[in-house]
Design a protein around this motif. Structure first.
Motif, PDB file in Angstrom:
ATOM      1  N   THR A 155      56.686  31.021  55.389  1.00 55.86           N
ATOM      2  CA  THR A 155      56.390  29.758  54.744  1.00 55.86           C
ATOM      3  C   THR A 155      55.601  29.986  53.466  1.00 55.86           C
ATOM      4  OG1 THR A 155      56.332  28.628  56.887  1.00 55.86           O
ATOM      5  CG2 THR A 155      55.273  27.517  55.028  1.00 55.86           C
ATOM      6  N   GLU A 156      56.115  29.505  52.363  1.00 59.05           N
ATOM      7  CA  GLU A 156      55.426  29.688  51.104  1.00 59.05           C
ATOM      8  C   GLU A 156      54.310  28.669  50.966  1.00 59.05           C
ATOM      9  OE1 GLU A 156      58.219  29.461  47.960  1.00 59.05           O
ATOM     10  OE2 GLU A 156      59.557  30.980  48.815  1.00 59.05           O
ATOM     11  N   THR A 157      53.203  29.066  50.330  1.00 60.39           N
ATOM     12  CA  THR A 157      52.128  28.152  50.018  1.00 60.39           C
ATOM     13  C   THR A 157      52.165  27.853  48.536  1.00 60.39           C
ATOM     14  OG1 THR A 157      50.580  29.964  49.629  1.00 60.39           O
ATOM     15  CG2 THR A 157      50.720  29.113  51.866  1.00 60.39           C
ATOM     16  N   THR A 158      51.557  26.740  48.168  1.00 62.22           N
ATOM     17  CA  THR A 158      51.611  26.326  46.763  1.00 62.22           C
ATOM     18  C   THR A 158      50.232  26.066  46.188  1.00 62.22           C
ATOM     19  OG1 THR A 158      51.902  24.021  47.456  1.00 62.22           O
ATOM     20  CG2 THR A 158      53.899  25.296  47.039  1.00 62.22           C
ATOM     21  N   ASP A 159      49.166  26.450  46.896  1.00 61.65           N
ATOM     22  CA  ASP A 159      47.829  26.196  46.399  1.00 61.65           C
ATOM     23  C   ASP A 159      47.607  26.917  45.066  1.00 61.65           C
ATOM     24  OD1 ASP A 159      47.991  28.484  48.263  1.00 61.65           O
ATOM     25  OD2 ASP A 159      45.926  28.868  47.599  1.00 61.65           O
ATOM     26  N   GLY A 160      47.100  26.159  44.095  1.00 62.66           N
ATOM     27  CA  GLY A 160      46.810  26.746  42.791  1.00 62.66           C
ATOM     28  C   GLY A 160      47.965  26.677  41.808  1.00 62.66           C
ATOM     29  N   GLY A 161      49.208  26.438  42.299  1.00 60.27           N
ATOM     30  CA  GLY A 161      50.331  26.333  41.395  1.00 60.27           C
ATOM     31  C   GLY A 161      50.729  27.661  40.784  1.00 60.27           C
ATOM     32  N   MET A 162      51.748  27.580  39.897  1.00 60.04           N
ATOM     33  CA  MET A 162      52.272  28.785  39.275  1.00 60.04           C
ATOM     34  C   MET A 162      51.264  29.433  38.328  1.00 60.04           C
ATOM     35  SD  MET A 162      55.269  29.269  40.524  1.00 60.04           S
ATOM     36  CE  MET A 162      54.562  28.634  42.042  1.00 60.04           C
ATOM     37  N   GLY A 163      50.389  28.582  37.737  1.00 61.89           N
ATOM     38  CA  GLY A 163      49.443  29.119  36.767  1.00 61.89           C
ATOM     39  C   GLY A 163      48.348  29.963  37.393  1.00 61.89           C
ATOM     40  N   ARG A 164      48.157  29.843  38.698  1.00 63.21           N
ATOM     41  CA  ARG A 164      47.089  30.588  39.367  1.00 63.21           C
ATOM     42  C   ARG A 164      47.290  32.086  39.220  1.00 63.21           C
ATOM     43  NH1 ARG A 164      46.359  33.105  44.215  1.00 63.21           N
ATOM     44  NH2 ARG A 164      44.333  32.883  45.242  1.00 63.21           N
ATOM     45  N   GLY A 165      48.488  32.553  39.553  1.00 64.76           N
ATOM     46  CA  GLY A 165      48.774  33.981  39.463  1.00 64.76           C
ATOM     47  C   GLY A 165      48.747  34.481  38.035  1.00 64.76           C
ATOM     48  N   PHE A 166      49.234  33.657  37.108  1.00 63.29           N
ATOM     49  CA  PHE A 166      49.209  34.050  35.696  1.00 63.29           C
ATOM     50  C   PHE A 166      47.787  34.275  35.232  1.00 63.29           C
ATOM     51  CE2 PHE A 166      48.846  33.316  31.192  1.00 63.29           C
ATOM     52  CZ  PHE A 166      49.968  33.930  30.648  1.00 63.29           C
ATOM     53  N   ARG A 167      46.906  33.323  35.526  1.00 67.77           N
ATOM     54  CA  ARG A 167      45.513  33.434  35.088  1.00 67.77           C
ATOM     55  C   ARG A 167      44.827  34.634  35.732  1.00 67.77           C
ATOM     56  NH1 ARG A 167      45.936  27.838  35.967  1.00 67.77           N
ATOM     57  NH2 ARG A 167      44.906  28.047  37.996  1.00 67.77           N
ATOM     58  N   LYS A 168      45.071  34.821  37.022  1.00 67.16           N
ATOM     59  CA  LYS A 168      44.444  35.936  37.731  1.00 67.16           C
ATOM     60  C   LYS A 168      44.867  37.272  37.123  1.00 67.16           C
ATOM     61  CE  LYS A 168      44.621  35.955  42.266  1.00 67.16           C
ATOM     62  NZ  LYS A 168      45.122  36.214  43.659  1.00 67.16           N
ATOM     63  N   ALA A 169      46.177  37.462  36.964  1.00 64.79           N
ATOM     64  CA  ALA A 169      46.676  38.738  36.438  1.00 64.79           C
ATOM     65  C   ALA A 169      46.266  38.931  34.984  1.00 64.79           C
ATOM     66  CB  ALA A 169      48.197  38.800  36.579  1.00 64.79           C
ATOM     67  N   PHE A 170      46.267  37.864  34.208  1.00 60.66           N
ATOM     68  CA  PHE A 170      45.903  37.962  32.800  1.00 60.66           C
ATOM     69  C   PHE A 170      44.456  38.413  32.634  1.00 60.66           C
ATOM     70  CE2 PHE A 170      44.316  35.854  28.867  1.00 60.66           C
ATOM     71  CZ  PHE A 170      45.077  36.554  27.949  1.00 60.66           C
ATOM     72  N   VAL A 171      43.553  37.783  33.371  1.00 59.79           N
ATOM     73  CA  VAL A 171      42.130  38.132  33.271  1.00 59.79           C
ATOM     74  C   VAL A 171      41.893  39.548  33.776  1.00 59.79           C
ATOM     75  CG1 VAL A 171      39.822  37.575  34.116  1.00 59.79           C
ATOM     76  CG2 VAL A 171      41.356  35.742  33.398  1.00 59.79           C
ATOM     77  N   LEU A 172      42.528  39.892  34.891  1.00 60.74           N
ATOM     78  CA  LEU A 172      42.370  41.248  35.416  1.00 60.74           C
ATOM     79  C   LEU A 172      42.899  42.289  34.432  1.00 60.74           C
ATOM     80  CD1 LEU A 172      43.246  41.154  39.231  1.00 60.74           C
ATOM     81  CD2 LEU A 172      41.044  41.658  38.180  1.00 60.74           C
ATOM     82  N   ALA A 173      44.044  42.015  33.835  1.00 59.60           N
ATOM     83  CA  ALA A 173      44.643  42.977  32.906  1.00 59.60           C
ATOM     84  C   ALA A 173      43.774  43.177  31.673  1.00 59.60           C
ATOM     85  CB  ALA A 173      46.039  42.516  32.496  1.00 59.60           C
ATOM     86  N   LEU A 174      43.130  42.105  31.210  1.00 56.73           N
ATOM     87  CA  LEU A 174      42.271  42.216  30.033  1.00 56.73           C
ATOM     88  C   LEU A 174      41.060  43.109  30.287  1.00 56.73           C
ATOM     89  CD1 LEU A 174      42.186  38.606  28.526  1.00 56.73           C
ATOM     90  CD2 LEU A 174      43.370  40.612  27.621  1.00 56.73           C
ATOM     91  N   THR A 175      40.679  43.253  31.557  1.00 55.14           N
ATOM     92  CA  THR A 175      39.522  44.091  31.889  1.00 55.14           C
ATOM     93  C   THR A 175      39.924  45.314  32.712  1.00 55.14           C
ATOM     94  OG1 THR A 175      39.099  42.681  33.835  1.00 55.14           O
ATOM     95  CG2 THR A 175      37.885  42.161  31.828  1.00 55.14           C
ATOM     96  N   ASN A 176      41.230  45.585  32.796  1.00 57.17           N
ATOM     97  CA  ASN A 176      41.717  46.731  33.559  1.00 57.17           C
ATOM     98  C   ASN A 176      41.524  48.010  32.734  1.00 57.17           C
ATOM     99  OD1 ASN A 176      43.094  48.656  35.012  1.00 57.17           O
ATOM    100  ND2 ASN A 176      45.016  47.528  35.124  1.00 57.17           N
ATOM    101  N   PRO A 177      40.682  48.927  33.178  1.00 58.44           N
ATOM    102  CA  PRO A 177      40.419  50.143  32.394  1.00 58.44           C
ATOM    103  C   PRO A 177      41.674  50.940  32.070  1.00 58.44           C
ATOM    104  CG  PRO A 177      38.810  49.921  34.153  1.00 58.44           C
ATOM    105  CD  PRO A 177      39.847  48.865  34.381  1.00 58.44           C
ATOM    106  N   TYR A 178      42.674  50.949  32.976  1.00 63.66           N
ATOM    107  CA  TYR A 178      43.897  51.692  32.724  1.00 63.66           C
ATOM    108  C   TYR A 178      44.642  51.131  31.519  1.00 63.66           C
ATOM    109  CZ  TYR A 178      43.310  53.985  37.251  1.00 63.66           C
ATOM    110  OH  TYR A 178      42.831  54.719  38.306  1.00 63.66           O
ATOM    111  N   GLN A 179      44.754  49.790  31.467  1.00 60.04           N
ATOM    112  CA  GLN A 179      45.456  49.183  30.340  1.00 60.04           C
ATOM    113  C   GLN A 179      44.660  49.315  29.048  1.00 60.04           C
ATOM    114  OE1 GLN A 179      46.748  45.766  33.128  1.00 60.04           O
ATOM    115  NE2 GLN A 179      47.886  45.383  31.256  1.00 60.04           N
ATOM    116  N   ILE A 180      43.348  49.171  29.154  1.00 54.34           N
ATOM    117  CA  ILE A 180      42.499  49.348  27.980  1.00 54.34           C
ATOM    118  C   ILE A 180      42.650  50.762  27.429  1.00 54.34           C
ATOM    119  CG2 ILE A 180      40.122  49.414  27.152  1.00 54.34           C
ATOM    120  CD1 ILE A 180      39.494  47.251  29.286  1.00 54.34           C
ATOM    121  N   ALA A 181      42.561  51.744  28.335  1.00 55.34           N
ATOM    122  CA  ALA A 181      42.662  53.141  27.909  1.00 55.34           C
ATOM    123  C   ALA A 181      44.029  53.434  27.292  1.00 55.34           C
ATOM    124  CB  ALA A 181      42.406  54.075  29.093  1.00 55.34           C
TER     125      ALA A 181
END
Length: 231
Positions: A107-133
């Motif tokens: 059963t899929e859940t919909t809490d937070g909507g589609m933008g939730r994952g985008f925001r989470k991954a975007f913020v994490l990627a901006l501070t991800n040392p691997y991507q920064i390096a």
């Protein structure tokens, strides 16, 4: 050494796949979103991480990455912030895994909507040392004429693959292929998880739990690295 336009584009796609596919915090977020909220949520999370790459690329073009490169304290603070965010999201993934155990894992859940994952991954990627390096070193080099050993940059196994695919840098087609390879991954990876999810009843809590473990592990590692650099 690849020199033709087709070869440069193909090498770029291979480069993008090699960078996107290995296990890590970004794929943990994509996996969690895919099994809990569906393919579109997983793809959207991947799009968030790729958008961060595009931002780093734009900053590299503008020369801003040089500022970060010459500011070790700023880099350490970014690593520390990234580790803290990963630990925070690890708690959320663990909570999702626990909740998934009490309901039908299909059963899929919909809490937070589609933008939730985008925001989470975007913020994490901006501070991800691997991507920064990557964008401080290899990413900047892609903009200038020269060569790059593509598979050598693959996380974890790059040393074993060194010398297999060496291409010319400075080509727009190489960069276009790189982002094309990332797109292929963020489309295919969630689709594969959803296909498996229809056959494995307990995939959802397992993937969510695995995402929590991966995020927590990388979070602790980055917090330790950040604190070590600051102190």
């Amino acid at each position: 050494m690849a020199a033709s336009p087709v070869a440069s584009l193909g090498a770029g796609v291979l480069f993008g796949l090699a960078l996107a596919a290995p296990p890590g915090p970004m794929n943990a977020v994509i996996a969690e979103e895919s099994v809990l909220r569906g393919w579109l949520a997983g793809f959207t999370a991947g799009l968030g991480a790729m958008t961060a790459d595009a931002c780093f690329f734009a900053l590299a073009l503008a020369g801003v990455v040089t500022v970060v490169q010459n500011a070790p304290t700023l880099r350490a603070a970014m690593i520390l912030a990234g580790g803290g965010l990963m630990l925070y999201f690890a708690v959320g993934a663990a909570t999702s895994a626990q909740a998934a155990l009490s309901v039908d894992s299909r059963t899929e859940t919909t809490d937070g909507g589609m933008g939730r994952g985008f925001r989470k991954a975007f913020v994490l990627a901006l501070t991800n040392p691997y991507q920064i390096a990557f964008w401080l070193t290899v990413g900047v080099g892609l903009l200038e004429p020269g060569t790059v050993d593509i598979l050598e940059k693959t996380p974890y196994i790059g040393a074993e693959l060194a010398g297999l695919v060496v291409v010319r840098t400075g080509s727009p087609l190489l960069l276009a292929g790189l982002f094309g390879g990332i797109v292929c991954w963020i489309v295919g990876f969630p689709a594969a998880l959803r296909a498996a999810g229809r056959r494995v009843d307990r995939l959802t809590p397992l993937v969510a739990g695995g995402s929590a473990v991966v995020l927590a592990g990388f979070g602790l590692l980055f917090v330790a690295d950040g604190l070590g650099a600051l102190l």
